[in-house]
Motif scaffolding. Structure first.
Motif, PDB file in Angstrom:
ATOM      1  N   GLN A 224       0.846  -1.185   0.000  1.00  0.00           N
ATOM      2  CA  GLN A 224       0.000   0.000   0.000  1.00  0.00           C
ATOM      3  C   GLN A 224       0.890   1.246   0.000  1.00  0.00           C
ATOM      4  O   GLN A 224       2.026   1.201   0.483  1.00  0.00           O
ATOM      5  N   VAL A 225       0.361   2.328  -0.523  1.00  0.00           N
ATOM      6  CA  VAL A 225       1.045   3.623  -0.469  1.00  0.00           C
ATOM      7  C   VAL A 225       0.094   4.629   0.166  1.00  0.00           C
ATOM      8  O   VAL A 225      -1.103   4.678  -0.157  1.00  0.00           O
ATOM      9  N   ILE A 226       0.638   5.413   1.091  1.00  0.00           N
ATOM     10  CA  ILE A 226      -0.077   6.543   1.685  1.00  0.00           C
ATOM     11  C   ILE A 226       0.596   7.823   1.204  1.00  0.00           C
ATOM     12  O   ILE A 226       1.815   7.969   1.343  1.00  0.00           O
ATOM     13  N   PHE A 227      -0.183   8.731   0.622  1.00  0.00           N
ATOM     14  CA  PHE A 227       0.341  10.045   0.247  1.00  0.00           C
ATOM     15  C   PHE A 227      -0.160  11.064   1.247  1.00  0.00           C
ATOM     16  O   PHE A 227      -1.368  11.226   1.437  1.00  0.00           O
ATOM     17  N   MET A 228       0.789  11.748   1.904  1.00  0.00           N
ATOM     18  CA  MET A 228       0.447  12.769   2.893  1.00  0.00           C
ATOM     19  C   MET A 228       0.775  14.154   2.360  1.00  0.00           C
ATOM     20  O   MET A 228       1.754  14.348   1.640  1.00  0.00           O
ATOM     21  N   ASP A 229      -0.061  15.100   2.741  1.00  0.00           N
ATOM     22  CA  ASP A 229       0.189  16.500   2.392  1.00  0.00           C
ATOM     23  C   ASP A 229      -0.481  17.372   3.448  1.00  0.00           C
ATOM     24  O   ASP A 229      -1.652  17.149   3.800  1.00  0.00           O
ATOM     25  N   GLY A 230       0.255  18.327   3.984  1.00  0.00           N
ATOM     26  CA  GLY A 230      -0.307  19.240   4.958  1.00  0.00           C
ATOM     27  C   GLY A 230      -0.829  18.574   6.212  1.00  0.00           C
ATOM     28  O   GLY A 230      -1.776  19.063   6.826  1.00  0.00           O
ATOM     29  N   GLY A 231      -0.202  17.454   6.591  1.00  0.00           N
ATOM     30  CA  GLY A 231      -0.580  16.794   7.830  1.00  0.00           C
ATOM     31  C   GLY A 231      -1.782  15.884   7.741  1.00  0.00           C
ATOM     32  O   GLY A 231      -2.277  15.410   8.773  1.00  0.00           O
ATOM     33  N   VAL A 232      -2.281  15.636   6.530  1.00  0.00           N
ATOM     34  CA  VAL A 232      -3.414  14.724   6.358  1.00  0.00           C
ATOM     35  C   VAL A 232      -3.063  13.664   5.313  1.00  0.00           C
ATOM     36  O   VAL A 232      -2.144  13.845   4.501  1.00  0.00           O
ATOM     37  N   VAL A 234      -3.974  12.292   2.044  1.00  0.00           N
ATOM     38  CA  VAL A 234      -4.738  12.728   0.870  1.00  0.00           C
ATOM     39  C   VAL A 234      -5.243  11.523   0.087  1.00  0.00           C
ATOM     40  O   VAL A 234      -6.368  11.518  -0.418  1.00  0.00           O
ATOM     41  N   GLU A 235      -4.390  10.489   0.003  1.00  0.00           N
ATOM     42  CA  GLU A 235      -4.763   9.319  -0.788  1.00  0.00           C
ATOM     43  C   GLU A 235      -4.053   8.092  -0.243  1.00  0.00           C
ATOM     44  O   GLU A 235      -2.898   8.157   0.178  1.00  0.00           O
ATOM     45  N   GLN A 236      -4.760   6.972  -0.247  1.00  0.00           N
ATOM     46  CA  GLN A 236      -4.184   5.697   0.167  1.00  0.00           C
ATOM     47  C   GLN A 236      -4.776   4.593  -0.689  1.00  0.00           C
ATOM     48  O   GLN A 236      -5.969   4.600  -0.997  1.00  0.00           O
ATOM     49  N   GLY A 237      -3.924   3.635  -1.069  1.00  0.00           N
ATOM     50  CA  GLY A 237      -4.429   2.508  -1.857  1.00  0.00           C
ATOM     51  C   GLY A 237      -3.308   1.587  -2.255  1.00  0.00           C
ATOM     52  O   GLY A 237      -2.172   1.713  -1.779  1.00  0.00           O
ATOM     53  N   ALA A 238      -3.621   0.636  -3.126  1.00  0.00           N
ATOM     54  CA  ALA A 238      -2.614  -0.285  -3.635  1.00  0.00           C
ATOM     55  C   ALA A 238      -1.484   0.519  -4.268  1.00  0.00           C
ATOM     56  O   ALA A 238      -1.707   1.547  -4.909  1.00  0.00           O
ATOM     57  N   ILE A 243       0.632   5.169  -7.323  1.00  0.00           N
ATOM     58  CA  ILE A 243       1.791   5.727  -8.036  1.00  0.00           C
ATOM     59  C   ILE A 243       1.501   5.942  -9.518  1.00  0.00           C
ATOM     60  O   ILE A 243       1.881   6.963 -10.102  1.00  0.00           O
ATOM     61  N   GLU A 244       0.813   4.985 -10.145  1.00  0.00           N
ATOM     62  CA  GLU A 244       0.620   5.061 -11.595  1.00  0.00           C
ATOM     63  C   GLU A 244      -0.714   5.685 -11.996  1.00  0.00           C
ATOM     64  O   GLU A 244      -0.822   6.291 -13.069  1.00  0.00           O
ATOM     65  N   HIS A 245      -1.735   5.558 -11.145  1.00  0.00           N
ATOM     66  CA  HIS A 245      -3.058   6.087 -11.503  1.00  0.00           C
ATOM     67  C   HIS A 245      -3.694   6.767 -10.293  1.00  0.00           C
ATOM     68  O   HIS A 245      -4.758   6.347  -9.814  1.00  0.00           O
ATOM     69  N   PRO A 246      -3.058   7.824  -9.791  1.00  0.00           N
ATOM     70  CA  PRO A 246      -3.615   8.498  -8.602  1.00  0.00           C
ATOM     71  C   PRO A 246      -4.984   9.096  -8.887  1.00  0.00           C
ATOM     72  O   PRO A 246      -5.248   9.589  -9.986  1.00  0.00           O
ATOM     73  N   ARG A 247      -5.843   9.060  -7.866  1.00  0.00           N
ATOM     74  CA  ARG A 247      -7.194   9.597  -8.023  1.00  0.00           C
ATOM     75  C   ARG A 247      -7.259  11.086  -7.700  1.00  0.00           C
ATOM     76  O   ARG A 247      -8.070  11.813  -8.271  1.00  0.00           O
ATOM     77  N   GLU A 248      -6.417  11.529  -6.760  1.00  0.00           N
ATOM     78  CA  GLU A 248      -6.507  12.908  -6.279  1.00  0.00           C
ATOM     79  C   GLU A 248      -5.569  13.828  -7.063  1.00  0.00           C
ATOM     80  O   GLU A 248      -4.426  13.470  -7.363  1.00  0.00           O
ATOM     81  N   GLU A 249      -6.033  15.022  -7.342  1.00  0.00           N
ATOM     82  CA  GLU A 249      -5.242  15.992  -8.102  1.00  0.00           C
ATOM     83  C   GLU A 249      -3.949  16.351  -7.371  1.00  0.00           C
ATOM     84  O   GLU A 249      -2.889  16.480  -7.993  1.00  0.00           O
ATOM     85  N   ARG A 250      -4.016  16.478  -6.053  1.00  0.00           N
ATOM     86  CA  ARG A 250      -2.801  16.816  -5.299  1.00  0.00           C
ATOM     87  C   ARG A 250      -1.760  15.713  -5.408  1.00  0.00           C
ATOM     88  O   ARG A 250      -0.560  15.995  -5.501  1.00  0.00           O
ATOM     89  N   THR A 251      -2.188  14.459  -5.419  1.00  0.00           N
ATOM     90  CA  THR A 251      -1.267  13.341  -5.597  1.00  0.00           C
ATOM     91  C   THR A 251      -0.637  13.399  -6.984  1.00  0.00           C
ATOM     92  O   THR A 251       0.576  13.188  -7.138  1.00  0.00           O
ATOM     93  N   ARG A 252      -1.441  13.679  -7.982  1.00  0.00           N
ATOM     94  CA  ARG A 252      -0.917  13.760  -9.352  1.00  0.00           C
ATOM     95  C   ARG A 252       0.121  14.868  -9.471  1.00  0.00           C
ATOM     96  O   ARG A 252       1.157  14.700 -10.128  1.00  0.00           O
TER      97      ARG A 252
END
Length: 261
Positions: A224-232, A234-238, A243-252
């Motif tokens: 799993q990967v967790i992407f954090m930004d600003g202390g929260v 933002v996105e978590q998943g396989a 990494i290859e198909h992020p759902r959130e604009e901030r992750t992209r």
């Protein structure tokens, strides 16, 4: 049941909110990579999990046992916190080896100190220390450092020092092994040897939390990967999904900077 359950963790430093409601779980044998920009709260989260920092709010559970609850002062006694740190092994960015000790002594120091607290220590001291040293040598062999047991940190490369640090973290048989950007202090040539060791641990189903800036490594090794930004979070998943198909604009936006480099 999850081996680690993190619920609603908050942490402020003065007026700066560093963690703002962190929630996630970690399964036995799973590796989670935590990614994000500097200042996103990744290292503070690891330090809270290892009780090097005290969360302002929230709860941390390991194997169903509540290790920390901000609303329960009994979980925050220093005597209890010291024991609870044993659930986690932490590998720092900058090794933090003791320069006056050999590689083997660095690996075996903590187990020797714990052995000294056993009621049968005086009667079994020699036997216990022999067992600890043998286990330390096995760990160094796993790290590819069997021939470096008697070397001091200044006699080792950065990659070798970090592998000693990994062996040291494993020596206490933690439930969860945590890495705080383990390759950030290494040049590219030495980075590969440390990532190879972590990859091997993942293949052996070692339960791990890995703060990393190595995106390809996170994609290929983590479950799993967790992407954090600003202390929260933002996105978590396989891993490959994030990494290859992020759902959130901030992750992209974050990942696009790595794609450009």
């Amino acid at each position: 049941m999850a081996i680690l359950q993190v619920s609603d963790i908050y942490k402020d430093f003065g007026r700066t909110q560093v963690l703002r409601g962190i929630n996630f779980s970690l399964e036995q044998g799973q590796a989670i990579a935590i990614i994000g920009s500097s200042g996103s709260g990744k290292t503070t989260l690891l330090r809270c999990l290892n009780f090097l920092e005290t969360p302002d709010r929230g709860r941390i559970q390991v194997n169903g046992e509540t290790l920390f609850d901000a609303d329960d002062p009994a979980t925050q006694r220093e005597s209890e916190v010291r024991k609870k740190r044993l659930h986690f092994g932490l590998v720092f960015q900058s090794f933090h080896l003791f320069p006056q000790y050999t590689a083997l002594e660095n690996v075996t120091l903590a187990p020797r100190l714990l052995a000294g607290e056993r009621p049968d220590f005086k009667a079994r001291r020699k036997e216990l220390f022999a067992q600890i040293d043998a286990q330390g040598r096995v760990l160094l062999e796993r790290m590819g450092l069997a021939d470096r047991a008697g070397h001091y940190p200044h006699q080792l490369s950065g990659g070798q020092q970090q592998r000693v640090a990994i062996a040291r973290a494993l020596a206490l048989k933690p439930d969860i092994l945590c890495f705080d950007e383990p390759t950030s202090a290494l040049d590219p040539e030495l980075t590969g040897e440390v990532l190879k060791v972590i990859r091997s641990l993942a293949e052996q189903k070692t339960t791990m939390l890995i703060v990393t800036h190595e995106m390809a490594f996170a994609r290929d090794v983590a479950d799993q990967v967790i992407f954090m930004d600003g202390g929260v979070i933002v996105e978590q998943g396989a891993a490959r999904q994030v990494i290859e198909h992020p759902r959130e604009e901030r992750t992209r936006q974050f990942l696009s900077r790595y794609a450009e480099n």
